[in-house]
Scaffold this active site. Sequence first.
Site, PDB file in Angstrom:
ATOM      1  N   SER A 166      48.301  36.408  36.534  1.00 34.87           N
ATOM      2  CA  SER A 166      47.944  37.686  35.933  1.00 34.87           C
ATOM      3  C   SER A 166      49.182  38.560  35.730  1.00 34.87           C
ATOM      4  O   SER A 166      50.162  38.110  35.142  1.00 34.87           O
ATOM      5  CB  SER A 166      46.898  38.362  36.834  1.00 34.87           C
ATOM      6  N   ARG A 236      37.886  50.101  40.835  1.00 30.56           N
ATOM      7  CA  ARG A 236      37.847  48.768  41.412  1.00 30.56           C
ATOM      8  C   ARG A 236      36.564  48.027  41.025  1.00 30.56           C
ATOM      9  O   ARG A 236      36.597  46.837  40.753  1.00 30.56           O
ATOM     10  CB  ARG A 236      37.961  48.862  42.938  1.00 30.56           C
ATOM     11  N   ASP A 331      37.993  32.524  32.182  1.00 31.07           N
ATOM     12  CA  ASP A 331      38.749  33.768  32.336  1.00 31.07           C
ATOM     13  C   ASP A 331      38.715  34.506  31.000  1.00 31.07           C
ATOM     14  O   ASP A 331      39.412  34.148  30.056  1.00 31.07           O
ATOM     15  CB  ASP A 331      40.190  33.431  32.735  1.00 31.07           C
ATOM     16  N   HIS A 364      38.720  35.208  35.904  1.00 27.81           N
ATOM     17  CA  HIS A 364      40.136  35.517  36.126  1.00 27.81           C
ATOM     18  C   HIS A 364      40.550  35.272  37.581  1.00 27.81           C
ATOM     19  O   HIS A 364      41.661  34.839  37.858  1.00 27.81           O
ATOM     20  CB  HIS A 364      40.387  36.974  35.734  1.00 27.81           C
ATOM     21  N   ASP A 365      39.642  35.538  38.507  1.00 29.67           N
ATOM     22  CA  ASP A 365      39.951  35.360  39.933  1.00 29.67           C
ATOM     23  C   ASP A 365      40.206  33.905  40.320  1.00 29.67           C
ATOM     24  O   ASP A 365      40.678  33.643  41.431  1.00 29.67           O
ATOM     25  CB  ASP A 365      38.805  35.909  40.799  1.00 29.67           C
TER      26      ASP A 365
END
Lengths: 390, 204
Positions: A166, A236, A331, A364-365
């Site tokens: 990222s 968040r 992602d 994405h994680d």
Amino acid sequence: MAQAWRVLSFWNSIVNDSVGIVSAQRAQFETPLTFKSGAVLPRYDLVYETYGTLNADKSNAILVCHALSGHHHVAGYYANDINNVGWWDTMIGSGKPVDTNKFFVIGLNNLGGCHGSTGPSSINPATGKQYGASFPVVTVEDWVDSQARLADLLGIKQFAAVMGGSLGGMQAMQWSLTYPDRVRHVLAIATAPHLTAENIAFNDVARNAILTDPDFHGGNFYEHGVVPTRGLRLARMLGHITYLSDDAMADKFGRSLRSGKLGYNYDIEFEIESYLRYQGDKFAAYFDANTYLLMTKALDYFDPARDFQGNLDKAFAAARADFLVLSFTTDWRFSPERSRSIVNALLHNHRNVSYSEISSAHGHDSFLMQHDHYHEVMRAYLERMAKEFQ
Amino acid sequence: MSAHDPVELAAARPDFAAIAAWIPQGASVLDLGCGDGSLLRYLKDTRKVRGYGVEISDANIVACISNGVNVIQSNLESGLSGFESSAFDFVLLSQTLQATRHTEPLVQEMLRVGNEAIVSFPNFGYWKARLNVLQGNMPVSDELPYQWYDTPNVHLCTLHDFEDFCKSHLVHILDRRVMTGDSEIRMLPNLLGSVAVYRFKRST
């Protein structure tokens, strides 16, 4: 029995393959650093950790760059807090893909961070007060410059690799552009050559949540003894949604209700709501709001092609490193297409590059998670790399 | 001896040596369906090529990386849109042509991306294959090791078929080598050759 075995093998993987007990170090830099914005930071500290042993000719060093909420504690655990395991411990350790028996690995907290390196919550020696809003907006290029000074301090002329996922991947790529002769391999994972408008939009909503929190006080909330918790929590929560995939959320939470029935009110009802609030609260309890703003801005600004009329091929003309570029199928925040444009620019510049699109459900994680094929690719690349200096 | 010893590889895959013979030192090469990267590795070792492989399988991506060759994970069937026109001196398709679904556009893409293309494929006109069919069975051999129900091969052809295809698609054949095992076949190649390797370019 099977349960006991699982517990045992989990423990085994934590303790035996781990780099073990680690401790953070602090480097102090008294030479002023000029930021891309023109701002000057007269002095600063960088907090870092190292794992493994630097070889005699200092050719086996790997720099790990962190993403938005990351820090220097990349692998291992602390003697006084064994549950505090590094954020990329699955990747880095003895016999792990980034094998600390072969490589000397450095993790640092970036400038502007909130885990010990100089940032908005640090005391500005000129005023005796916390920097707050006066901390300069920091860019990926500024980070790479500050990281190069850390490399100088450690006597590392050239990294075997700079790696990151990222925003960390952006720093890894920038290394090959700013210091082409100081990095042999770039491992750019789940990253992009620049953010899309949609991505900037997400960041802007997150920033607005913080900026409009009455407890933010224009960034100088420290003086008021408050924290813009509500804004940070919202930022968040929003971010977290974009780091997961629709499928992963459906699998993990579906439409499950906490109480099993509809309450016809605005309490936390769905499991996903409960999860997001938990993540938001946890994050808001330790993360600095100003750091969050800086990190999202660094993401938005990163665009090496900008100085070349948007031509990414020209931007990568300076690079001398070999590249491994990885993306994850689900992602959508840093989609495989974004990685493919990096690969194409490298191809056009005749760089050595390998690319894999990893099938993963976790969005994405994924880059932070244990994944057999992903880790096999990393292991194969790094084993190949290790042969260069063995 | 190393698993990637060039001599050993050439013996195991005679088409490798045939392909290498056409490739000058230092050429740029794109190998489509590059498998574990053996051919690229061979060309790197013997011809110092600057090469990239394209592969879809996860296991082969790992194998290529371990082999020290560049590999791009991508599906050939969706074209080569990521690659610029005339980006490579040579585009290779080794023992894969017969397993491609969109064979026609793929050959055109090869000639767009490469100045020249090289393909190798099993010759379905080989006498043993013909004999199998004459006897009433689909051929199964070293070159065609699959049963009819598990074969990836959907576009098998003979030398004549391929050459007709080239004629009708404005493809100019520059060179051809036909082999059975490691011996070159010059007489009655469409009958006596089990593997064919062609070098071709766009007709001008």
